[in-house]
Design a protein around this motif. Structure first.
Motif, PDB file in Angstrom:
ATOM      1  N   GLN A 208       0.820  -1.197   0.000  1.00 15.21           N
ATOM      2  CA  GLN A 208       0.000   0.000   0.000  1.00 15.21           C
ATOM      3  C   GLN A 208       0.866   1.264   0.000  1.00 15.21           C
ATOM      4  N   ARG A 209       1.976   1.234   0.693  1.00 13.60           N
ATOM      5  CA  ARG A 209       2.881   2.381   0.684  1.00 13.60           C
ATOM      6  C   ARG A 209       3.407   2.633  -0.736  1.00 13.60           C
ATOM      7  N   TYR A 210       3.796   1.574  -1.424  1.00 12.48           N
ATOM      8  CA  TYR A 210       4.264   1.735  -2.800  1.00 12.48           C
ATOM      9  C   TYR A 210       3.153   2.271  -3.700  1.00 12.48           C
ATOM     10  N   ARG A 211       1.930   1.765  -3.485  1.00 10.58           N
ATOM     11  CA  ARG A 211       0.806   2.264  -4.298  1.00 10.58           C
ATOM     12  C   ARG A 211       0.619   3.766  -4.114  1.00 10.58           C
ATOM     13  N   VAL A 212       0.679   4.197  -2.873  1.00 11.86           N
ATOM     14  CA  VAL A 212       0.479   5.623  -2.583  1.00 11.86           C
ATOM     15  C   VAL A 212       1.601   6.449  -3.200  1.00 11.86           C
ATOM     16  N   LEU A 213       2.841   6.019  -3.006  1.00  6.01           N
ATOM     17  CA  LEU A 213       3.975   6.781  -3.542  1.00  6.01           C
ATOM     18  C   LEU A 213       3.931   6.838  -5.063  1.00  6.01           C
ATOM     19  N   THR A 214       3.587   5.729  -5.703  1.00  6.11           N
ATOM     20  CA  THR A 214       3.519   5.729  -7.160  1.00  6.11           C
ATOM     21  C   THR A 214       2.426   6.661  -7.647  1.00  6.11           C
ATOM     22  N   PRO A 328       6.570  -6.150  -3.090  1.00  6.45           N
ATOM     23  CA  PRO A 328       5.866  -6.589  -1.882  1.00  6.45           C
ATOM     24  C   PRO A 328       4.556  -7.284  -2.212  1.00  6.45           C
ATOM     25  N   GLU A 329       3.980  -6.960  -3.371  1.00 11.83           N
ATOM     26  CA  GLU A 329       2.755  -7.637  -3.807  1.00 11.83           C
ATOM     27  C   GLU A 329       3.008  -9.128  -4.000  1.00 11.83           C
ATOM     28  N   LEU A 330       4.130  -9.457  -4.633  1.00 11.44           N
ATOM     29  CA  LEU A 330       4.482 -10.864  -4.839  1.00 11.44           C
ATOM     30  C   LEU A 330       4.897 -11.521  -3.533  1.00 11.44           C
ATOM     31  N   SER A 331       5.559 -10.773  -2.660  1.00 10.47           N
ATOM     32  CA  SER A 331       5.941 -11.318  -1.353  1.00 10.47           C
ATOM     33  C   SER A 331       4.708 -11.665  -0.523  1.00 10.47           C
ATOM     34  N   ALA A 332       3.684 -10.829  -0.592  1.00 10.01           N
ATOM     35  CA  ALA A 332       2.439 -11.132   0.120  1.00 10.01           C
ATOM     36  C   ALA A 332       1.799 -12.397  -0.426  1.00 10.01           C
ATOM     37  N   ALA A 333       1.825 -12.556  -1.747  1.00  5.21           N
ATOM     38  CA  ALA A 333       1.256 -13.765  -2.346  1.00  5.21           C
ATOM     39  C   ALA A 333       2.031 -15.011  -1.917  1.00  5.21           C
ATOM     40  N   ASN A 334       3.354 -14.920  -1.844  1.00  2.30           N
ATOM     41  CA  ASN A 334       4.151 -16.068  -1.388  1.00  2.30           C
ATOM     42  C   ASN A 334       3.897 -16.372   0.082  1.00  2.30           C
ATOM     43  N   ALA A 335       3.683 -15.332   0.892  1.00  5.96           N
ATOM     44  CA  ALA A 335       3.347 -15.556   2.297  1.00  5.96           C
ATOM     45  C   ALA A 335       2.010 -16.267   2.425  1.00  5.96           C
ATOM     46  N   LEU A 336       1.084 -15.965   1.537  1.00  2.40           N
ATOM     47  CA  LEU A 336      -0.211 -16.655   1.558  1.00  2.40           C
ATOM     48  C   LEU A 336      -0.077 -18.107   1.136  1.00  2.40           C
ATOM     49  N   VAL A 337       0.869 -18.405   0.252  1.00  3.74           N
ATOM     50  CA  VAL A 337       1.130 -19.813  -0.094  1.00  3.74           C
ATOM     51  C   VAL A 337       1.588 -20.574   1.145  1.00  3.74           C
ATOM     52  N   CYS A 338       2.503 -19.981   1.896  1.00  3.59           N
ATOM     53  CA  CYS A 338       2.961 -20.616   3.132  1.00  3.59           C
ATOM     54  C   CYS A 338       1.813 -20.748   4.131  1.00  3.59           C
ATOM     55  N   GLN A 488       6.257   4.886 -12.549  1.00  3.66           N
ATOM     56  CA  GLN A 488       5.562   3.607 -12.406  1.00  3.66           C
ATOM     57  C   GLN A 488       6.561   2.450 -12.272  1.00  3.66           C
ATOM     58  N   VAL A 489       7.634   2.495 -13.038  1.00  3.90           N
ATOM     59  CA  VAL A 489       8.645   1.437 -12.930  1.00  3.90           C
ATOM     60  C   VAL A 489       9.329   1.499 -11.573  1.00  3.90           C
ATOM     61  N   LEU A 494       2.998  -0.569  -8.979  1.00  4.13           N
ATOM     62  CA  LEU A 494       1.896  -0.645  -8.016  1.00  4.13           C
ATOM     63  C   LEU A 494       1.156   0.685  -7.993  1.00  4.13           C
ATOM     64  N   THR A 495      -0.131   0.656  -8.254  1.00  2.00           N
ATOM     65  CA  THR A 495      -0.974   1.837  -8.243  1.00  2.00           C
ATOM     66  C   THR A 495      -2.247   1.541  -7.459  1.00  2.00           C
ATOM     67  N   GLY A 496      -3.042   2.572  -7.212  1.00  2.00           N
ATOM     68  CA  GLY A 496      -4.284   2.400  -6.458  1.00  2.00           C
ATOM     69  C   GLY A 496      -4.116   2.760  -4.998  1.00  2.00           C
ATOM     70  N   GLY A 497      -3.538   3.929  -4.744  1.00  2.85           N
ATOM     71  CA  GLY A 497      -3.238   4.326  -3.370  1.00  2.85           C
ATOM     72  C   GLY A 497      -4.457   4.543  -2.503  1.00  2.85           C
ATOM     73  N   LEU A 498      -5.620   4.761  -3.106  1.00  2.00           N
ATOM     74  CA  LEU A 498      -6.841   4.960  -2.331  1.00  2.00           C
ATOM     75  C   LEU A 498      -7.754   3.738  -2.343  1.00  2.00           C
ATOM     76  N   ASP A 499      -7.289   2.632  -2.918  1.00  2.00           N
ATOM     77  CA  ASP A 499      -8.062   1.391  -2.870  1.00  2.00           C
ATOM     78  C   ASP A 499      -7.950   0.765  -1.485  1.00  2.00           C
ATOM     79  N   ALA A 500      -8.979   0.031  -1.094  1.00  4.20           N
ATOM     80  CA  ALA A 500      -8.970  -0.615   0.222  1.00  4.20           C
ATOM     81  C   ALA A 500      -7.935  -1.739   0.235  1.00  4.20           C
TER      82      ALA A 500
END
Length: 518
Positions: A208-214, A328-338, A488-489, A494-500
Motif C-alpha cells: 500500500q505504501r508503494y501504491r500511494v507513492l507511485t 511486496p505484492e508478490l511477497s504477500a502472495a508467497n506468504a499466503l502460499v505458506c 511507475q517502474v 503498483l498503483t491504487g493508493g486509495l483502494d482498500a
C-alpha cells in the motif's frame, strides 16, 4: 498549416508583456482577462546543474496563480513591448527568440513562498495522511493479535456437583476442575498459520505504501507537465496579443492588409482558448494530486519540479527481474502460499482428538466421609475425520500457488504497457531535443533575418513561430509522459493508493475448531 495557425508566434521574440499595461481591445472581442498569467522559473536539478544548450533543456518550477502585485518590475519582455515587428525598426538582439527556455521560462521576480510543494513533501504528506496505509497497519496489528490468541491453551472449568439431593442424609456435594488438553500440536500449528497471515498483512501494508507513492509521483509529474503547458501557453498568449497589435499597426501604416489582422485575431482567440483549457487541465491534475496526498487545498499551488528523469534506454528484462525480487505484492502472495500450506497441515491433525480430564472432590453425607472423582474423555474419530476440510485446504493451497503465477504474469503485462509508454516518450524527447527543437530554432532565426531584410512576408514568419511553439508544447508533454512511466517502474508498477487494502485474516475460526476437537 493554415494561416490561422500562423499568427500564434508572431512575436515569440517578445517573451512576455507586462499584463498591467492596457492593451487595445480588438473588434468584437472582450477585454483581456485581468488574472495574472501563469509564470515559470528555472529549477535547480538535484543531480546536475541545468545546461543552457537546446539538447539539454531546463526543467522549470511553475506558479499556478501569482498575486497581482508580485510581477516583475523589469524583465526581458518589458523591453520588447515597445518593439514593432517591422523590417526597418526590428532590433536584431532583442527581437529574436534565444532558445526554447525563453518560451517556457519567463524572467519573473520572486513569487510568493506560500503553498509551494516539492515531490518529497507531497510524498511525506501522502504517507502520513493516506487512510489506506493506516487501515493496512491496523489489519497487520489485528493479524498479530489473532496469532497470539490461536496459540493460547483453553481455560480450565471450575464447577459444583450435587447428587441424591432428594434422598435425605444420602446427598453428595463437591467441586470439580475440568481441563481440555489439546493434542496433535494444534496450537503451534495455529500460530504457524496466523504467523504467515501476519507476514502477508505486513507485506500488504508495504504494498500500500508503494501504491500511494507511485500515485503521488505519477500525478505530480502529470500536474507539473500540465502546469508547464499552461505557463507556456499563457506566455505565448501575450505574444499573440502583441502580434495582433503589430498587424493593426502595419495595416494603418499601409505595410500590411486586413487579412493579416484577421488571421492574427483568429490566432489570438485560439491561443486564449488553449490557455483556458490548459489551466482547466492543470487544476484537475492538481485536485487529483491533492486528493491522493490528502491535502485540503482546493486552489492549485506552486509545484517545484522533481529530479530529471534519466533519458537512457532501459533493460526491461532486468527491470522485470528486479520487480519480481522486490515486489511486496508478490511477497504477500508467497506468504499466503505458506499460510495455506500451514493450514493444510493443521487440518490434517484436526482428527487427533483432544483429551478432557476432570478432577472432583466432595463430601458424602451417607457415609460421613469425603470422596474424590477422576474422569477422562475424548471423542472417537469414527464418522468425522475432517476429510472435507482437508480437501478444501488443499484447494486453497493450490489456488494460492496459482495466484503467485497470476501476479507474475500481471507484472509482466503491466511492465509491457509501461515499457511501451516509456520507450515512446523517450523516443519523442530525444527526437525533439536533438533534432526538432534545434531545427525549429534555426528556422526561426533564419526567418527573422529574412523578414528584417524584407525577403519574407509577415504571415510566413508567423508560421515558423507557431511551429516552434507547438514543438515546445509537444516536448513538455513527452517529458511528462516519460517521467510518469519512469515513476511507475520505480514504484514496482503498483498503483491504487486509495483502494482498500486486502484483509487476509479469517477471524478466530482455527482456535474454535481446535478446542472442539472436531
Amino acid at each position: 498549416m493554415s494561416l490561422s495557425a500562423c499568427c500564434l508566434l508572431s512575436v515569440v521574440g517578445c517573451a512576455q508583456v507586462d499584463q498591467r499595461r492596457v492593451t487595445p481591445e480588438l473588434p468584437g472581442q472582450t477585454t483581456a482577462p485581468t488574472k495574472t498569467p501563469l509564470t515559470v522559473r528555472p529549477a535547480v536539478h538535484r543531480q546536475k546543474a541545468a545546461k543552457t544548450s537546446v539538447g539539454s533543456l531546463d526543467r522549470v518550477n511553475t506558479v499556478a496563480y501569482a498575486d497581482e502585485g508580485q510581477q516583475s518590475s523589469s524583465s526581458f519582455a518589458d523591453h520588447l513591448e515597445r518593439i514593432a515587428l517591422q523590417p526597418v525598426e526590428m532590433n536584431t538582439v532583442e527581437a529574436r527568440l534565444e532558445s526554447f527556455s525563453d518560451l517556457v521560462a519567463a524572467d519573473v521576480s520572486q513569487a510568493s513562498a506560500e503553498n509551494v510543494y516539492t515531490l518529497d513533501q507531497l510524498e511525506q504528506l501522502a504517507l502520513t495522511n493516506n487512510p489506506a496505509i493506516v487501515a493496512a497497519g491496523a489489519t497487520a496489528t489485528k493479524a498479530a493479535g489473532l496469532r497470539n490468541q490461536v496459540g493460547t491453551r483453553p481455560n480450565p472449568t471450575l464447577g459444583y456437583f450435587g447428587q441424591q439431593l432428594a434422598d435425605e442424609n444420602t446427598d453428595q456435594h463437591g467441586v470439580f476442575l475440568e481441563q481440555e488438553f489439546v493434542r496433535g500440536n494444534k496450537l503451534e500449528l495455529n500460530r504457524e498459520v496466523l504467523g504467515h497471515t501476519m507476514s502477508a498483512q505486513r507485506w500488504e501494508m508495504q504494498t500500500q505504501r508503494y501504491r500511494v507513492l507511485t500515485d503521488v509521483r505519477v500525478r505530480f509529474y502529470e500536474a507539473v507537465a500540465a502546469q508547464r503547458r499552461a505557463d507556456a501557453t499563457r506566455n505565448f498568449e501575450t505574444v499573440a496579443r502583441r502580434g495582433v497589435q503589430v498587424a493593426m499597426e502595419r495595416q494603418q501604416a499601409e505595410e500590411g492588409n486586413l487579412i493579416e489582422v484577421l488571421q492574427a485575431q483568429t490566432l489570438l482567440s485560439e491561443i486564449m482558448l488553449a490557455a483556458e483549457q490548459a489551466e482547466v487541465e492543470y487544476r484537475g491534475a492538481w485536485q487529483d494530486l491533492a486528493a491522493v496526498a490528502g491535502l485540503p487545498e482546493a486552489a492549485p499551488a506552486r509545484l517545484v519540479d522533481g529530479p530529471a528523469t534519466e533519458k537512457t534506454p532501459r533493460d526491461w528484462q532486468a527491470a522485470y527481474d528486479q520487480i519480481l525480487s522486490e515486489s511486496p505484492e508478490l511477497s504477500a502472495a508467497n506468504a499466503l502460499v505458506c499460510e495455506k500450506y500451514a493450514l493444510l497441515k493443521r487440518q490434517r491433525v484436526q482428527m487427533v482428538p483432544n483429551l478432557t480430564g476432570q478432577f472432583g472432590a466432595g463430601y458424602d453425607n451417607a457415609t460421613d466421609s469425603g470422596m474424590i472423582n477422576l474422569e477422562f474423555s475424548a471423542p472417537i474419530p469414527v464418522w468425522n475425520q475432517n476429510s472435507g476440510n482437508i480437501s478444501a485446504a488443499y484447494a486453497e493451497y493450490t489456488r494460492a500457488l496459482e495466484d503467485v503465477k497470476r501476479i507474475e504474469q500481471s507484472i509482466k503485462s503491466r511492465l509491457a504497457r509501461t515499457a511501451q509508454a516509456f520507450d515512446s516518450a523517450l523516443a519523442a524527447v530525444t527526437k525533439y531535443e536533438q533534432e526538432i527543437i534545434p531545427q525549429t530554432q534555426k528556422s526561426l532565426d533564419l526567418s527573422e533575418e529574412a523578414y528584417r531584410a524584407g525577403e519574407l512576408e509577415f504571415l510566413q514568419v508567423l508560421v515558423v513561430r507557431r511551429s516552434f511553439f507547438e514543438s515546445a508544447i509537444r516536448l513538455i508533454a513527452a517529458e511528462g509522459n516519460l517521467a510518469q512511466a519512469n515513476a511507475q517502474v520505480e514504484g514496482l508498477l503498483l498503483t491504487g493508493g486509495l483502494d482498500a487494502p486486502s484483509d487476509y485474516t479469517d477471524g478466530d475460526g482455527i482456535r474454535g475448531v481446535s478446542f472442539g476437537g472436531q
